[in-house]
Design a protein around this motif. Structure first.
Motif, PDB file in Angstrom:
ATOM      1  N   VAL A 257       0.702  -1.169   0.036  1.00 43.98           N
ATOM      2  CA  VAL A 257      -0.116   0.070   0.080  1.00 43.98           C
ATOM      3  C   VAL A 257       0.880   1.281  -0.107  1.00 43.98           C
ATOM      4  O   VAL A 257       1.909   1.157   0.644  1.00 43.98           O
ATOM      5  N   THR A 258       0.360   2.348  -0.541  1.00 40.69           N
ATOM      6  CA  THR A 258       1.280   3.576  -0.741  1.00 40.69           C
ATOM      7  C   THR A 258       1.244   4.036   0.642  1.00 40.69           C
ATOM      8  O   THR A 258       0.363   4.045   1.361  1.00 40.69           O
ATOM      9  N   THR A 259       2.469   4.628   0.952  1.00 37.51           N
ATOM     10  CA  THR A 259       2.678   5.483   2.299  1.00 37.51           C
ATOM     11  C   THR A 259       3.176   6.932   1.760  1.00 37.51           C
ATOM     12  O   THR A 259       3.302   7.143   0.681  1.00 37.51           O
ATOM     13  N   TYR A 260       2.783   7.766   2.673  1.00 42.12           N
ATOM     14  CA  TYR A 260       2.843   9.167   2.323  1.00 42.12           C
ATOM     15  C   TYR A 260       3.602   9.871   3.735  1.00 42.12           C
ATOM     16  O   TYR A 260       3.614   9.601   4.971  1.00 42.12           O
ATOM     17  N   ASP A 261       4.431  10.975   3.288  1.00 42.96           N
ATOM     18  CA  ASP A 261       5.188  11.430   4.271  1.00 42.96           C
ATOM     19  C   ASP A 261       4.579  12.362   5.183  1.00 42.96           C
ATOM     20  O   ASP A 261       3.479  12.896   4.453  1.00 42.96           O
ATOM     21  N   ILE A 262       4.730  12.509   6.431  1.00 48.61           N
ATOM     22  CA  ILE A 262       3.762  13.419   7.185  1.00 48.61           C
ATOM     23  C   ILE A 262       4.552  14.292   7.825  1.00 48.61           C
ATOM     24  O   ILE A 262       6.049  14.050   8.049  1.00 48.61           O
ATOM     25  N   GLU A 263       4.048  15.441   8.451  1.00 51.39           N
ATOM     26  CA  GLU A 263       4.758  16.395   9.025  1.00 51.39           C
ATOM     27  C   GLU A 263       3.929  17.072  10.235  1.00 51.39           C
ATOM     28  O   GLU A 263       2.717  17.064   9.839  1.00 51.39           O
ATOM     29  N   LEU A 264       4.353  17.221  11.367  1.00 50.98           N
ATOM     30  CA  LEU A 264       3.514  17.661  12.346  1.00 50.98           C
ATOM     31  C   LEU A 264       3.730  19.110  12.470  1.00 50.98           C
ATOM     32  O   LEU A 264       4.870  19.521  12.583  1.00 50.98           O
ATOM     33  N   ASP A 265       2.573  19.958  12.682  1.00 52.06           N
ATOM     34  CA  ASP A 265       2.668  21.602  12.726  1.00 52.06           C
ATOM     35  C   ASP A 265       1.693  22.036  13.807  1.00 52.06           C
ATOM     36  O   ASP A 265       0.589  21.996  13.595  1.00 52.06           O
ATOM     37  N   GLY A 266       2.364  22.004  15.132  1.00 51.80           N
ATOM     38  CA  GLY A 266       1.543  22.193  16.174  1.00 51.80           C
ATOM     39  C   GLY A 266       0.565  21.088  16.554  1.00 51.80           C
ATOM     40  O   GLY A 266       0.882  19.768  16.536  1.00 51.80           O
ATOM     41  N   GLU A 267      -0.686  21.016  16.145  1.00 56.06           N
ATOM     42  CA  GLU A 267      -1.779  20.236  16.315  1.00 56.06           C
ATOM     43  C   GLU A 267      -2.274  19.627  15.142  1.00 56.06           C
ATOM     44  O   GLU A 267      -3.127  18.551  15.085  1.00 56.06           O
ATOM     45  N   ASP A 268      -1.673  20.082  13.768  1.00 54.96           N
ATOM     46  CA  ASP A 268      -2.072  19.738  12.408  1.00 54.96           C
ATOM     47  C   ASP A 268      -1.007  18.724  12.361  1.00 54.96           C
ATOM     48  O   ASP A 268       0.241  18.743  12.405  1.00 54.96           O
TER      49      ASP A 268
END
Length: 92
Positions: A74-85
């Motif tokens: 399954v395709t995975t995606y990079d994430i980034e935390l920006d405060g609560e987002d």
């Protein structure tokens, strides 16, 4: 979303299953590679996402298939935390 939680989200028209594993967030394409069923309707067991339709299993860190009947990752995606987002990088 609490640890062990999972949520279906739409990011720019891409369906994502967002997973919280012990406070670490992962994003994978919300569709089982076996029968196009939403993975977000399944269960999350540590780093393993289980499709409730036929039991296929995927590693949320890599997208790797861990159990049949799924035939591809399954395709995975990079994430980034920006405060609560939680920002998910999807390419079109």
């Amino acid at each position: 979303m609490p640890p062990g939680g999972m949520k279906a989200v739409d990011v720019d028209g891409v369906q994502i299953a967002l997973c919280n594993v012990g406070g670490e967030f992962y994003a994978v394409h919300d569709e089982c590679t076996h029968e196009c069923f939403p993975l977000s309707e399944g269960t999350l067991e540590d780093h393993t996402l289980v499709c409730i339709l036929h039991g296929a299993r995927f590693d949320v860190r890599t997208g790797e298939v861990l159990a049949l009947p799924a035939y591809g990752p399954v395709t995975t995606y990079d994430i980034e935390l920006d405060g609560e987002d939680i920002l998910v990088a999807v390419e079109r």
